[in-house]
Scaffold this motif. Structure first.
Motif, mmCIF file in Angstrom:
data_model
loop_
_atom_site.group_PDB
_atom_site.id
_atom_site.type_symbol
_atom_site.label_atom_id
_atom_site.label_comp_id
_atom_site.label_asym_id
_atom_site.label_seq_id
_atom_site.Cartn_x
_atom_site.Cartn_y
_atom_site.Cartn_z
ATOM 1 N N ASN A 257 0.797 -1.236 0.000
ATOM 2 C CA ASN A 257 0.000 0.000 0.000
ATOM 3 C C ASN A 257 0.830 1.286 0.000
ATOM 4 O O ASN A 257 0.357 2.323 -0.445
ATOM 5 C CB ASN A 257 -0.919 0.045 1.221
ATOM 6 C CG ASN A 257 -1.937 -1.066 1.171
ATOM 7 O OD1 ASN A 257 -2.202 -1.627 0.111
ATOM 8 N ND2 ASN A 257 -2.479 -1.422 2.324
ATOM 9 N N ASN A 258 2.054 1.206 0.523
ATOM 10 C CA ASN A 258 2.777 2.469 0.775
ATOM 11 C C ASN A 258 4.112 2.597 0.047
ATOM 12 O O ASN A 258 4.775 3.624 0.162
ATOM 13 C CB ASN A 258 3.071 2.620 2.280
ATOM 14 C CG ASN A 258 1.816 2.746 3.100
ATOM 15 O OD1 ASN A 258 0.778 2.227 2.717
ATOM 16 N ND2 ASN A 258 1.896 3.433 4.217
ATOM 17 N N VAL A 259 4.521 1.541 -0.654
ATOM 18 C CA VAL A 259 5.851 1.572 -1.265
ATOM 19 C C VAL A 259 5.729 1.470 -2.778
ATOM 20 O O VAL A 259 4.962 0.659 -3.297
ATOM 21 C CB VAL A 259 6.725 0.390 -0.754
ATOM 22 C CG1 VAL A 259 8.115 0.429 -1.392
ATOM 23 C CG2 VAL A 259 6.834 0.408 0.767
ATOM 24 N N ARG A 260 6.498 2.318 -3.471
ATOM 25 C CA ARG A 260 6.640 2.127 -4.914
ATOM 26 C C ARG A 260 8.109 1.819 -5.199
ATOM 27 O O ARG A 260 8.991 2.503 -4.682
ATOM 28 C CB ARG A 260 6.174 3.364 -5.685
ATOM 29 C CG ARG A 260 4.662 3.372 -5.860
ATOM 30 C CD ARG A 260 4.159 4.565 -6.641
ATOM 31 N NE ARG A 260 4.138 5.757 -5.829
ATOM 32 C CZ ARG A 260 3.683 6.936 -6.255
ATOM 33 N NH1 ARG A 260 3.233 7.063 -7.492
ATOM 34 N NH2 ARG A 260 3.682 7.991 -5.464
ATOM 35 N N PHE A 261 8.314 0.799 -5.998
ATOM 36 C CA PHE A 261 9.671 0.380 -6.368
ATOM 37 C C PHE A 261 9.951 0.839 -7.797
ATOM 38 O O PHE A 261 9.230 0.459 -8.727
ATOM 39 C CB PHE A 261 9.789 -1.149 -6.273
ATOM 40 C CG PHE A 261 11.103 -1.678 -6.787
ATOM 41 C CD1 PHE A 261 12.255 -1.590 -6.019
ATOM 42 C CD2 PHE A 261 11.187 -2.243 -8.051
ATOM 43 C CE1 PHE A 261 13.484 -2.050 -6.506
ATOM 44 C CE2 PHE A 261 12.406 -2.718 -8.541
ATOM 45 C CZ PHE A 261 13.552 -2.620 -7.770
ATOM 46 N N ILE A 262 10.974 1.692 -7.953
ATOM 47 C CA ILE A 262 11.258 2.222 -9.289
ATOM 48 C C ILE A 262 12.721 1.966 -9.654
ATOM 49 O O ILE A 262 13.529 1.600 -8.791
ATOM 50 C CB ILE A 262 10.908 3.733 -9.399
ATOM 51 C CG1 ILE A 262 11.876 4.601 -8.587
ATOM 52 C CG2 ILE A 262 9.472 3.982 -8.941
ATOM 53 C CD1 ILE A 262 11.667 6.102 -8.807
ATOM 54 N N TYR A 263 13.051 2.171 -10.919
ATOM 55 C CA TYR A 263 14.428 1.966 -11.386
ATOM 56 C C TYR A 263 14.976 3.250 -11.993
ATOM 57 O O TYR A 263 14.229 4.016 -12.626
ATOM 58 C CB TYR A 263 14.486 0.846 -12.441
ATOM 59 C CG TYR A 263 15.854 0.756 -13.079
ATOM 60 C CD1 TYR A 263 16.925 0.205 -12.370
ATOM 61 C CD2 TYR A 263 16.098 1.280 -14.351
ATOM 62 C CE1 TYR A 263 18.201 0.176 -12.921
ATOM 63 C CE2 TYR A 263 17.375 1.246 -14.912
ATOM 64 C CZ TYR A 263 18.417 0.691 -14.184
ATOM 65 O OH TYR A 263 19.683 0.669 -14.726
ATOM 66 N N GLY A 264 16.273 3.452 -11.842
ATOM 67 C CA GLY A 264 16.948 4.565 -12.513
ATOM 68 C C GLY A 264 18.363 4.180 -12.884
ATOM 69 O O GLY A 264 19.052 3.475 -12.127
ATOM 70 N N GLY A 265 18.811 4.605 -14.040
ATOM 71 C CA GLY A 265 20.176 4.320 -14.477
ATOM 72 C C GLY A 265 20.248 4.276 -15.983
ATOM 73 O O GLY A 265 19.975 3.241 -16.594
#
Ligand code: PEP
Length: 258
Positions: free
Chosen positions: A204-212
């Motif tokens: 409910n409270n976490v978003r997992f994202i990518y960068g690079g």
């Protein structure tokens, strides 16, 4: 929670180019509805960019905040100050700060606390260096970064957080992670945060994202990963057409429910 696409403009622009790019974002990204678009300009241009984005769906992030609320910290900018200008997010613990400015986990933790105190959502960057990757330490590095920076934070698990997996070797260059390598990292982050708080908190409270080093050519391979909640874009966010193409790919995958 909606998928998120974050532009990190770093220290790459001057007054003229920054306001022009903000105007371009405003015009070009009008049709993007499925994604939450967030832009992190430099501190000195936050006010002006905030005014340009006024009335649009584009949200603002600070590239950093101070680890204390206020006081004798010459040169620092507080979470309260950027919140006042309209920042809803702040990038915290970016590898460029951890490495080039010796930012410690204790500082990162303090910054997350300040974000919550000011009513902002932290975008916490974690990721291994190439040496750590070669020593097979990727998992242990991420677990330690998560524990050390979040453990003493007050506000969790009630608040939201974005975890940006940014392998240091992939940031700001031409190397990027094979999208197939992302699933085990997403699983690791979910397992670690669920153990610290609960799976409900993660869902409910976490978003997992990518960068690079993501560009418009490789973006679809990332957007197609169902477990990925977004992307953090540096260099490619300085080119409105590149960024628009990344956004419209994300829009297409998100509209399909992917
Ligand atoms: C970043 O700075 O967080 C980043 C992902 O940069 P780039 O896209 O240039 O690698």
């Amino acid at each position: 929670m909606r998928r998120i696409l974050i532009a990190n403009w770093k220290m790459n622009l001057n007054h003229q180019t920054q306001t022009q790019l903000a105007e371009d974002f405003k015009k070009r990204l009008k049709k993007i509805k499925q994604l939450e678009i967030v832009v992190a300009p430099s501190f000195v241009h936050l006010q002006e960019v905030s005014e340009i984005f006024n009335g649009t769906n584009i949200k603002l992030a600070a590239q950093d905040v101070a680890f204390e609320k206020s006081g004798a910290f010459t040169g620092e900018v507080s979470a309260g100050e950027v919140r006042e200008i309209g920042c809803q997010y702040a990038i915290i613990g970016h590898s460029e700060r951890r490495i080039k400015l010796n930012e410690t986990e204790k500082m990162v933790s303090g910054k997350i606390n300040q974000c919550y105190g000011a009513g902002m959502i932290p975008i916490l960057c974690v990721g291994e260096t190439s040496e750590e990757r070669m020593r097979n330490e990727t998992e242990s590095v991420i677990i330690k970064q998560l524990y050390d920076s979040i453990y003493k934070v007050s506000g969790l698990p009630e608040k939201e957080i974005i975890i940006a997996y940014e392998p240091v070797w992939a940031v700001g260059g031409s190397q990027f992670l094979d999208p197939d390598e992302l699933a085990p990292i997403a699983f690791l982050v979910k397992k670690t945060l669920s153990a610290m708080y609960s799976e409900k908190f993660y869902n409910n409270n976490v978003r997992f994202i990518y960068g690079g080093s993501v560009n418009s050519i490789i973006a679809p391979a990332f957007w197609s990963a169902k477990f990925l909640d977004g992307l953090l874009i540096g260099a490619a966010s300085l080119d409105i057409e590149e960024f628009y193409n990344i956004a419209s790919e994300g829009e297409t995958f998100s509209a399909r429910g992917q």
